[in-house]
Design a protein around this motif. Structure first.
Motif, PDB file in Angstrom:
ATOM      1  N   ASN A 138       0.848  -1.188   0.000  1.00 54.14           N
ATOM      2  CA  ASN A 138       0.000   0.000   0.000  1.00 54.14           C
ATOM      3  C   ASN A 138       0.884   1.239   0.000  1.00 54.14           C
ATOM      4  O   ASN A 138       2.117   1.140   0.002  1.00 54.14           O
ATOM      5  N   LEU A 139       0.277   2.396   0.029  1.00 51.12           N
ATOM      6  CA  LEU A 139       1.062   3.622   0.133  1.00 51.12           C
ATOM      7  C   LEU A 139       1.882   3.608   1.413  1.00 51.12           C
ATOM      8  O   LEU A 139       1.374   3.244   2.482  1.00 51.12           O
ATOM      9  N   THR A 140       3.161   3.996   1.310  1.00 52.18           N
ATOM     10  CA  THR A 140       4.038   3.987   2.490  1.00 52.18           C
ATOM     11  C   THR A 140       4.316   5.401   2.984  1.00 52.18           C
ATOM     12  O   THR A 140       5.405   5.703   3.460  1.00 52.18           O
ATOM     13  N   THR A 141       3.325   6.280   2.834  1.00 56.62           N
ATOM     14  CA  THR A 141       3.469   7.647   3.327  1.00 56.62           C
ATOM     15  C   THR A 141       3.762   7.627   4.825  1.00 56.62           C
ATOM     16  O   THR A 141       3.113   6.899   5.576  1.00 56.62           O
ATOM     17  N   PRO A 142       4.740   8.402   5.291  1.00 57.56           N
ATOM     18  CA  PRO A 142       5.044   8.424   6.731  1.00 57.56           C
ATOM     19  C   PRO A 142       3.838   8.848   7.554  1.00 57.56           C
ATOM     20  O   PRO A 142       2.940   9.554   7.082  1.00 57.56           O
ATOM     21  N   ARG A 143       3.812   8.415   8.814  1.00 55.38           N
ATOM     22  CA  ARG A 143       2.797   8.864   9.759  1.00 55.38           C
ATOM     23  C   ARG A 143       3.336  10.066  10.528  1.00 55.38           C
ATOM     24  O   ARG A 143       4.418  10.008  11.123  1.00 55.38           O
ATOM     25  N   PHE A 144       2.575  11.149  10.526  1.00 61.55           N
ATOM     26  CA  PHE A 144       2.950  12.357  11.256  1.00 61.55           C
ATOM     27  C   PHE A 144       1.981  12.526  12.422  1.00 61.55           C
ATOM     28  O   PHE A 144       0.768  12.661  12.223  1.00 61.55           O
ATOM     29  N   ASN A 145       2.512  12.508  13.644  1.00 61.70           N
ATOM     30  CA  ASN A 145       1.697  12.707  14.845  1.00 61.70           C
ATOM     31  C   ASN A 145       2.213  13.931  15.584  1.00 61.70           C
ATOM     32  O   ASN A 145       3.381  13.980  15.984  1.00 61.70           O
ATOM     33  N   LEU A 146       1.349  14.927  15.733  1.00 58.02           N
ATOM     34  CA  LEU A 146       1.718  16.105  16.518  1.00 58.02           C
ATOM     35  C   LEU A 146       1.080  15.979  17.891  1.00 58.02           C
ATOM     36  O   LEU A 146      -0.154  15.976  18.020  1.00 58.02           O
ATOM     37  N   LEU A 147       1.916  15.839  18.910  1.00 55.35           N
ATOM     38  CA  LEU A 147       1.443  15.631  20.276  1.00 55.35           C
ATOM     39  C   LEU A 147       1.651  16.919  21.072  1.00 55.35           C
ATOM     40  O   LEU A 147       2.785  17.373  21.235  1.00 55.35           O
ATOM     41  N   GLU A 148       0.576  17.484  21.564  1.00 57.56           N
ATOM     42  CA  GLU A 148       0.653  18.728  22.324  1.00 57.56           C
ATOM     43  C   GLU A 148       0.876  18.397  23.791  1.00 57.56           C
ATOM     44  O   GLU A 148       0.011  17.813  24.454  1.00 57.56           O
ATOM     45  N   LEU A 149       2.058  18.770  24.316  1.00 58.00           N
ATOM     46  CA  LEU A 149       2.416  18.444  25.696  1.00 58.00           C
ATOM     47  C   LEU A 149       2.095  19.590  26.643  1.00 58.00           C
ATOM     48  O   LEU A 149       1.565  19.387  27.734  1.00 58.00           O
ATOM     49  N   GLU A 150       2.458  20.800  26.254  1.00 53.51           N
ATOM     50  CA  GLU A 150       2.161  22.020  27.010  1.00 53.51           C
ATOM     51  C   GLU A 150       1.727  23.087  26.012  1.00 53.51           C
ATOM     52  O   GLU A 150       1.739  22.854  24.802  1.00 53.51           O
ATOM     53  N   GLU A 151       1.357  24.244  26.507  1.00 47.46           N
ATOM     54  CA  GLU A 151       0.875  25.296  25.600  1.00 47.46           C
ATOM     55  C   GLU A 151       1.927  25.654  24.558  1.00 47.46           C
ATOM     56  O   GLU A 151       1.600  25.914  23.396  1.00 47.46           O
ATOM     57  N   GLU A 152       3.195  25.661  24.956  1.00 46.40           N
ATOM     58  CA  GLU A 152       4.258  26.026  24.027  1.00 46.40           C
ATOM     59  C   GLU A 152       5.301  24.915  23.905  1.00 46.40           C
ATOM     60  O   GLU A 152       6.489  25.171  23.716  1.00 46.40           O
ATOM     61  N   GLN A 153       4.859  23.698  24.007  1.00 46.06           N
ATOM     62  CA  GLN A 153       5.745  22.544  23.809  1.00 46.06           C
ATOM     63  C   GLN A 153       4.957  21.415  23.153  1.00 46.06           C
ATOM     64  O   GLN A 153       3.928  20.987  23.666  1.00 46.06           O
ATOM     65  N   SER A 154       5.449  20.977  21.994  1.00 42.52           N
ATOM     66  CA  SER A 154       4.813  19.874  21.262  1.00 42.52           C
ATOM     67  C   SER A 154       5.879  18.869  20.866  1.00 42.52           C
ATOM     68  O   SER A 154       7.083  19.152  20.895  1.00 42.52           O
ATOM     69  N   LEU A 155       5.421  17.697  20.494  1.00 36.55           N
ATOM     70  CA  LEU A 155       6.317  16.643  20.033  1.00 36.55           C
ATOM     71  C   LEU A 155       5.825  16.173  18.673  1.00 36.55           C
ATOM     72  O   LEU A 155       4.693  15.699  18.538  1.00 36.55           O
ATOM     73  N   LEU A 156       6.662  16.346  17.656  1.00 36.64           N
ATOM     74  CA  LEU A 156       6.338  15.837  16.330  1.00 36.64           C
ATOM     75  C   LEU A 156       6.932  14.437  16.215  1.00 36.64           C
ATOM     76  O   LEU A 156       8.145  14.255  16.299  1.00 36.64           O
ATOM     77  N   VAL A 157       6.067  13.443  16.043  1.00 40.03           N
ATOM     78  CA  VAL A 157       6.498  12.052  15.926  1.00 40.03           C
ATOM     79  C   VAL A 157       6.293  11.614  14.482  1.00 40.03           C
ATOM     80  O   VAL A 157       5.169  11.631  13.974  1.00 40.03           O
ATOM     81  N   VAL A 158       7.378  11.244  13.823  1.00 42.64           N
ATOM     82  CA  VAL A 158       7.319  10.807  12.425  1.00 42.64           C
ATOM     83  C   VAL A 158       7.753   9.346  12.375  1.00 42.64           C
ATOM     84  O   VAL A 158       8.861   8.999  12.800  1.00 42.64           O
ATOM     85  N   SER A 159       6.867   8.496  11.874  1.00 39.86           N
ATOM     86  CA  SER A 159       7.164   7.064  11.768  1.00 39.86           C
ATOM     87  C   SER A 159       7.145   6.670  10.299  1.00 39.86           C
ATOM     88  O   SER A 159       6.252   7.085   9.550  1.00 39.86           O
ATOM     89  N   PHE A 160       8.106   5.852   9.894  1.00 36.44           N
ATOM     90  CA  PHE A 160       8.209   5.485   8.478  1.00 36.44           C
ATOM     91  C   PHE A 160       9.020   4.211   8.334  1.00 36.44           C
ATOM     92  O   PHE A 160       9.722   3.784   9.255  1.00 36.44           O
ATOM     93  N   HIS A 161       8.915   3.608   7.147  1.00 33.11           N
ATOM     94  CA  HIS A 161       9.733   2.449   6.817  1.00 33.11           C
ATOM     95  C   HIS A 161      11.014   2.953   6.163  1.00 33.11           C
ATOM     96  O   HIS A 161      10.993   3.818   5.290  1.00 33.11           O
ATOM     97  N   HIS A 162      12.121   2.392   6.586  1.00 29.45           N
ATOM     98  CA  HIS A 162      13.440   2.833   6.127  1.00 29.45           C
ATOM     99  C   HIS A 162      13.606   2.715   4.608  1.00 29.45           C
ATOM    100  O   HIS A 162      14.469   3.364   4.016  1.00 29.45           O
ATOM    101  N   ILE A 163      12.759   1.926   3.956  1.00 26.27           N
ATOM    102  CA  ILE A 163      12.887   1.701   2.514  1.00 26.27           C
ATOM    103  C   ILE A 163      12.645   2.980   1.715  1.00 26.27           C
ATOM    104  O   ILE A 163      13.086   3.086   0.571  1.00 26.27           O
ATOM    105  N   ILE A 164      11.966   3.985   2.320  1.00 24.98           N
ATOM    106  CA  ILE A 164      11.687   5.216   1.579  1.00 24.98           C
ATOM    107  C   ILE A 164      12.570   6.383   2.004  1.00 24.98           C
ATOM    108  O   ILE A 164      12.667   7.377   1.278  1.00 24.98           O
TER     109      ILE A 164
END
Length: 691
Positions: A259-285
């Motif tokens: 299927n499409l192997t587009t990476p997953r982008f998750n933006l996690l809001e931890l505090e008002e001015e602090q977030s965590l960008l989580v990018v998951s992907f297969h190394h093949i791309i």
């Protein structure tokens, strides 16, 4: 005229696609053969997408051509698109009335063709649509709609795809990167930024297909919807626990490469001015360098959109992964080099099929140490003064550490090469899977060689391997007449010298700490990230290596690095002896001696000198006692209370105790060490718990 409009369009398309070299050289042929061409059709392209510094001015310029100009063709059509407007200029020197409406007729028929293409429900590809690979009519008919391009895989990608086909749910080659963002993030604009980046980089819109195809190919989709989610962790109780649960669940969600192997982008809001960008992907791309191209592009695009809502990210089409593959897809193998370089290499003991499968399916574990900034500065200065790189010093430290760890003098481990060759224009801007790993072989038989001489020799080996960095590992094995079904090393060193900064001034959000989970197919993966400090991260397969062993190994590597930096003129032999502290503990009850290697082992085995009745056993996988010198096994102690006697390691020993197979009612406590009996009735501790 008897052919349908569809057949006419496809016929013209195939004729244009089949012209060699896109018509280069036709002018000479025209003169040589005295060909009398009646019409010149010149499509200049989309001038509003040019990356040049100049653009067409909107002002009127008068006539397109001088009426008195001598033109070689009776009829000329010049067409272009600018500001989303299609323009055609028809030139008919010597004006005849029958040509006055030619432009109008051209536009009329063009509208018919456009309407047909928009409204038709029939869809088909032609072989000329995809210049990067030859596809049969049957293969073309298997392609889904909306495909922009098709091209082959690199050798490295083929290896990853092979693993995926055999173990589709495997976690191997799954990468999860966490990037801290400081500042309040506008989610709507951030979403647009990610969408633009995904649409701009072809490798983020990839699908792999192999069934019923002559060779596996990667399909590039025209438009895809980016996989973006948002989660609010603000004010949540047990935030860290919930966050870790989220990350673990994300890692359990493997990619289906069919299927499409587009990476997953998750933006996690931890505090008002602090977030965590989580990018998951297969190394093949994506390789590491490409990952940071993408991350930096997201941050740059976000800032540009904040300042200008009409901003559109543009990527130079020349710098794409397809052009890289087509240029370097076929690599010549220098058999003489690989036969000389790998002569005498022996395969390592094979893991069981169960252990191999666990390595693919189970989550890996990671331990890390950090060399602080002031020491990092000193190491870099020493490397520069000695004419070697920091990478070389770390490669040398790892080779010597492995020599102690394995108890051998011929060291072989994988090291990575970027695959970014300087003769490819814009190579630093190419996003894809370019990285490759090759075996680095370090022979330590001359232990009177100085550390500096060894560093320069290793640097020379790496420099020589640079010429072969596109060679796939199995091709190297085949050239060297080695059995490609066997493994010859079980660790890899990755020196991540990437550019982790964007092109814009971060006045809205700033990048904080970036961390990664990377699952390779090696039992041990050493990743070194040199920034202000040096992060040294060791990922390991916990069913093969224990946490205790990995922590000791990291500490030993750090000691070895310091030893190298401080004593470049010392011999290799002295470096190995200084960092390998060996003590002997006597077990009076059994009248045997144990040779230890590390300081924390002293704390564990010293109990054998102190506690009456303490005994030591070596057991095999079936928990049967080993008494000969041929076998290697796990070392266990028969003692009263490990928590009181063995320091911090005692709790782990208590948790993992087993019932004594010889004396019922008592327990044996594992030390986490692997060892064997010597012929002189001593026990030698080995760092070989992988085998």
């Amino acid at each position: 005229h008897e052919a349908s409009l569809k057949e006419q369009i496809l016929g013209i398309k195939n004729i244009l696609g089949s012209i060699p070299e896109k018509g280069l050289g036709y002018g000479l042929l025209e003169k040589k053969e005295n060909i009398k061409t009646q019409i010149c059709f010149n499509y200049l392209g989309r001038l509003d997408q040019s990356e040049r510094s100049f653009e067409l001015a909107p002002n009127a310029t008068g006539k397109f051509q001088a009426p008195t100009a001598v033109r070689p063709y009776p009829i000329e059509l010049n067409c272009w698109i600018n500001d989303a407007i299609f323009t055609v200029k028809v030139t008919t020197p010597g004006y005849t009335t029958k040509y006055k409406t030619l432009g109008e007729l051209f536009i009329k028929h063009l509208r018919l063709i456009i309407n047909h293409c928009i409204t038709t429900t029939e869809f088909s590809y032609q072989a000329t649509d995809f210049s990067g690979v030859e596809l049969s009519e049957k293969e073309l008919n298997l392609l889904p709609s909306g495909i922009k391009d098709v091209y082959p895989l690199t050798k490295n990608q083929e290896g990853m795809l092979y693993q995926h086909i055999n173990y589709p749910k495997a976690k191997v080659y799954l990468t999860q990167v966490k990037q801290e963002l400081i500042g309040k993030v506008n989610k709507e604009i951030f979403h647009k930024a990610i969408e633009q980046v995904v649409q701009s980089y072809d490798n983020l819109k990839t699908q792999f297909i192999w069934e019923n195809f002559r060779i596996p190919v990667q399909l590039i989709h025209n438009n895809v919807k980016a996989d973006i989610t948002y989660t609010n962790f603000r004010n949540k109780k047990n935030q860290q626990t919930n966050l870790q649960e989220f990350l673990d669940n994300d890692l359990n969600n493997s990619f289906n490469l069919a299927n499409l192997t587009t990476p997953r982008f998750n933006l996690l809001e931890l505090e008002e001015e602090q977030s965590l960008l989580v990018v998951s992907f297969h190394h093949i791309i994506l390789d590491g360098w490409s990952l940071f191209l993408v991350l930096n592009a997201i941050i740059d695009t976000y800032h540009n959109l904040c300042n200008n809502s009409n901003y559109v990210l543009t990527i130079n089409a020349k710098f794409n992964f397809k052009n890289y593959i087509l240029k370097y897809g076929k690599t010549t193998i220098n058999e003489a080099f690989w036969q000389r370089y790998l002569r005498g290499v022996e395969p390592i003991p094979e893991l069981s099929s169960e252990d191999r499968e666990k390595g693919l399916m189970n989550k890996i574990r990671q331990e890390s140490i950090t060399i602080p900034p002031h020491e990092t500065v000193q190491l870099k200065k020493i490397a520069q003064l000695q004419g070697v790189t920091l990478n070389t010093m770390l490669q040398t430290a790892w080779a010597l550490t492995l020599a102690q760890f394995k108890g051998v003098k011929d060291i072989l481990y994988a090291t990575t090469f970027s695959g970014r060759l300087p003769d490819f224009e814009g190579i630093d801007e190419v996003s894809g899977m370019l990285i490759n790993s090759l075996p680095l072989r370090v022979n330590l038989h001359n232990q009177y060689e100085t550390i500096l001489e060894l560093c320069k020799r290793i640097q020379g080996i790496v420099f020589e391997l640079n010429d072969y960095q596109l060679v796939e590992l199995n091709d190297a094995y085949s050239a060297a007449k080695l059995d490609v079904s066997r493994q010859y090393f079980d660790s890899i060193l990755v020196f991540e010298n990437y550019v982790n900064e964007s092109n814009t001034d971060h006045n809205l959000i700033k990048i904080g700490e970036t961390t990664a989970y990377e699952h390779t197919n090696f039992p041990l993966s050493l990743v070194i990230i040199p920034e202000e400090d040096i992060l040294i991260r060791l990922s390991y397969q916990s069913h093969i290596y224990s946490e205790h062993t990995v922590v000791r190994l990291l500490n030993q590597l750090k000691l070895m690095l310091y030893q190298i930096a401080e004593n470049m003129n010392d011999s290799v032999l002295r470096a190995l002896n200084v960092t390998q502290k060996e003590d002997t503990f006597i077990v009076d009850e059994q009248n045997i001696r144990i040779h230890t290697l590390y300081e924390d082992q002293e704390e564990i085995y010293s109990i054998l000198d102190k506690e009456e009745g303490a005994q030591v056993f070596i057991l095999n996988e079936s928990l049967e006692e080993i008494k000969n010198t041929e076998q290697i096994g796990e070392i266990y102690l028969l003692i009263n209370n490990p928590i009181e006697s063995c320091g911090d390691w005692g709790e782990w020993m208590e948790e993992n105790k087993i019932e004594n197979p010889t004396f019922k009612g008592s327990y044996l406590y594992p030390t986490g060490d692997t060892g064997k009996w010597n012929k002189d009735s001593t026990i030698q501790i080995l760092e070989l718990d992988a085998y």
